[in-house]
Design a protein around this motif. Structure first.
Motif, PDB file in Angstrom:
ATOM      1  N   GLY A  24       0.678  -1.190   0.146  1.00 54.42           N
ATOM      2  CA  GLY A  24       0.093   0.096   0.059  1.00 54.42           C
ATOM      3  C   GLY A  24       0.817   1.228  -0.018  1.00 54.42           C
ATOM      4  N   THR A  25       2.074   1.347   0.433  1.00 57.58           N
ATOM      5  CA  THR A  25       3.059   2.436   0.438  1.00 57.58           C
ATOM      6  C   THR A  25       3.965   2.469  -0.716  1.00 57.58           C
ATOM      7  N   PHE A  26       4.443   1.394  -1.218  1.00 58.97           N
ATOM      8  CA  PHE A  26       5.633   1.468  -2.238  1.00 58.97           C
ATOM      9  C   PHE A  26       4.925   1.186  -3.775  1.00 58.97           C
ATOM     10  N   GLY A  27       5.229   1.931  -4.512  1.00 62.32           N
ATOM     11  CA  GLY A  27       4.802   1.734  -5.896  1.00 62.32           C
ATOM     12  C   GLY A  27       5.373   0.614  -6.515  1.00 62.32           C
ATOM     13  N   ALA A  28       6.513   0.010  -5.999  1.00 62.53           N
ATOM     14  CA  ALA A  28       7.258  -0.954  -6.698  1.00 62.53           C
ATOM     15  C   ALA A  28       8.005  -1.783  -5.522  1.00 62.53           C
ATOM     16  N   VAL A  29       8.270  -2.766  -5.659  1.00 57.15           N
ATOM     17  CA  VAL A  29       9.098  -3.866  -4.996  1.00 57.15           C
ATOM     18  C   VAL A  29      10.066  -4.517  -5.981  1.00 57.15           C
ATOM     19  N   LEU A  30      11.338  -4.387  -5.822  1.00 60.34           N
ATOM     20  CA  LEU A  30      12.281  -5.113  -6.796  1.00 60.34           C
ATOM     21  C   LEU A  30      13.112  -5.842  -6.045  1.00 60.34           C
ATOM     22  N   ALA A  31      13.512  -6.977  -6.397  1.00 59.46           N
ATOM     23  CA  ALA A  31      14.622  -7.666  -5.741  1.00 59.46           C
ATOM     24  C   ALA A  31      15.337  -8.594  -6.913  1.00 59.46           C
ATOM     25  N   ARG A  32      16.820  -8.625  -6.289  1.00 60.85           N
ATOM     26  CA  ARG A  32      17.574  -9.466  -7.096  1.00 60.85           C
ATOM     27  C   ARG A  32      18.344 -10.676  -6.323  1.00 60.85           C
ATOM     28  N   GLY A  33      18.429 -11.825  -6.776  1.00 62.86           N
ATOM     29  CA  GLY A  33      18.869 -12.935  -6.193  1.00 62.86           C
ATOM     30  C   GLY A  33      18.085 -13.724  -5.078  1.00 62.86           C
ATOM     31  N   LEU A  34      16.653 -13.454  -5.294  1.00 60.02           N
ATOM     32  CA  LEU A  34      15.496 -13.745  -4.514  1.00 60.02           C
ATOM     33  C   LEU A  34      15.583 -15.318  -4.761  1.00 60.02           C
ATOM     34  N   GLU A  35      15.573 -15.755  -5.811  1.00 60.25           N
ATOM     35  CA  GLU A  35      15.327 -17.284  -6.246  1.00 60.25           C
ATOM     36  C   GLU A  35      16.421 -18.030  -5.993  1.00 60.25           C
ATOM     37  N   ALA A  36      17.649 -17.653  -6.115  1.00 60.64           N
ATOM     38  CA  ALA A  36      18.726 -18.465  -5.617  1.00 60.64           C
ATOM     39  C   ALA A  36      18.894 -18.601  -3.960  1.00 60.64           C
ATOM     40  N   THR A  37      18.543 -17.552  -3.480  1.00 64.61           N
ATOM     41  CA  THR A  37      18.469 -17.581  -1.869  1.00 64.61           C
ATOM     42  C   THR A  37      17.277 -18.414  -1.392  1.00 64.61           C
ATOM     43  N   ARG A  38      16.226 -18.388  -1.993  1.00 61.54           N
ATOM     44  CA  ARG A  38      15.164 -19.375  -1.775  1.00 61.54           C
ATOM     45  C   ARG A  38      15.338 -20.839  -1.736  1.00 61.54           C
TER      46      ARG A  38
END
Length: 272
Positions: A24-38
């Motif tokens: 509700g606050t951020f217009g976008a959330v972007l992530a890098r390396g998420l799949e590898a960490t999961r």
């Protein structure tokens, strides 16, 4: 030291609340390396070492644990803050008084015991307090390095967080998950300091990666789907009402060309 009192149902509810607040606050959330960490979390417990830059950080790491990484997450927190906000203990926070050496030792052992199996994660903010994300050096304390020395099975993953206004109505949240930290060889009396330095450098590198992505985004008039490995985790739809109101106001306030006065004979003014 204040132990965590994690409650399954409260954790699920509060994590959903955190996700709702973030989206509700951020217009976008972007992530890098998420799949590898999961994927890595299925093979080893994770010690997630992260910079501390905002009031939002606890909600972000709770959302990341529950919904993005899907791990059983815990976090080290200042004891004074946990006494003031005791509900964080129900979502996995444990408190440590950094000014009490015995308390720090107990917290290190407690964190290491939590890191006993894949699917578990412990987040630590080695800065100990909020700092600007572009401050250098980051000023890490040695606590996370001491936990890593005891919790030998854990993968030490550097994480960078940055909140950025990007020429849009709402800010963006960037998360960068790096490769596990390899501690360089060091004499035994310096192994903690070497580990601390390696962790700080790794988080700094992820913050620099976000900075470079921001530069590319500015040159491209908005961040595409994949820049330096960053991908959309959440993207808010523009407000239709707001856009319609802006178009209407632009129409009403647009300068109008002045009318050419008519001459008494029916003609118009001098056209020479």
């Amino acid at each position: 030291m204040i132990p965590a009192r994690k409650h399954r149902w409260f954790n699920a509810w509060f994590a959903a609340h955190a996700r709702s607040r973030i989206q509700g606050t951020f217009g976008a959330v972007l992530a890098r390396g998420l799949e590898a960490t999961r994927a890595r979390s299925a093979e080893a417990p994770l010690l997630l070492v992260v910079n501390h830059t905002s009031w939002w950080d606890p909600l972000v790491i709770l959302h990341a644990s529950q919904h993005l990484l899907e791990v059983d997450g815990y976090a080290m927190m200042a004891a004074d803050n946990l006494r003031r906000l005791p509900f964080f203990a129900l979502v996995g926070a444990f408190g440590v008084d950094l000014d009490q050496p015995s308390d720090g030792t107990a917290a290190i052992r407690y964190a290491a015991r939590l890191l006993d199996r894949p699917g578990r994660a412990v987040w630590i903010f080695p800065q100990g307090q909020e700092r600007p994300s572009d401050e250098r050096p980051l000023g890490f304390r040695a606590g996370a390095a001491q936990v890593a020395r005891v919790a030998r099975r854990a993968a030490v993953v550097p994480v960078a967080l940055r909140y950025e206004l990007a020429g849009e109505e709402r800010p963006r949240l960037y998360m960068a998950f790096g490769e596990p930290v390899a501690v360089p060889p060091a004499p035994r009396d310096r192994d903690i300091e070497a580990a601390r330095e390696a962790q700080e450098l790794a988080v700094t590198a992820e913050l620099d990666r976000i900075h470079r992505a921001l530069g590319k985004a500015a040159g491209a008039q908005g961040l595409p789907l994949d820049v330096d490995g960053f991908r959309w985790v959440h993207r808010a739809s523009p407000s239709g009402v707001g856009q319609a109101a802006e178009r209407l106001l632009a129409h009403w306030t647009r300068p109008r060309a002045p009318l050419t006065p008519r001459l008494p004979g029916g003609g118009r003014g001098d056209r020479s």
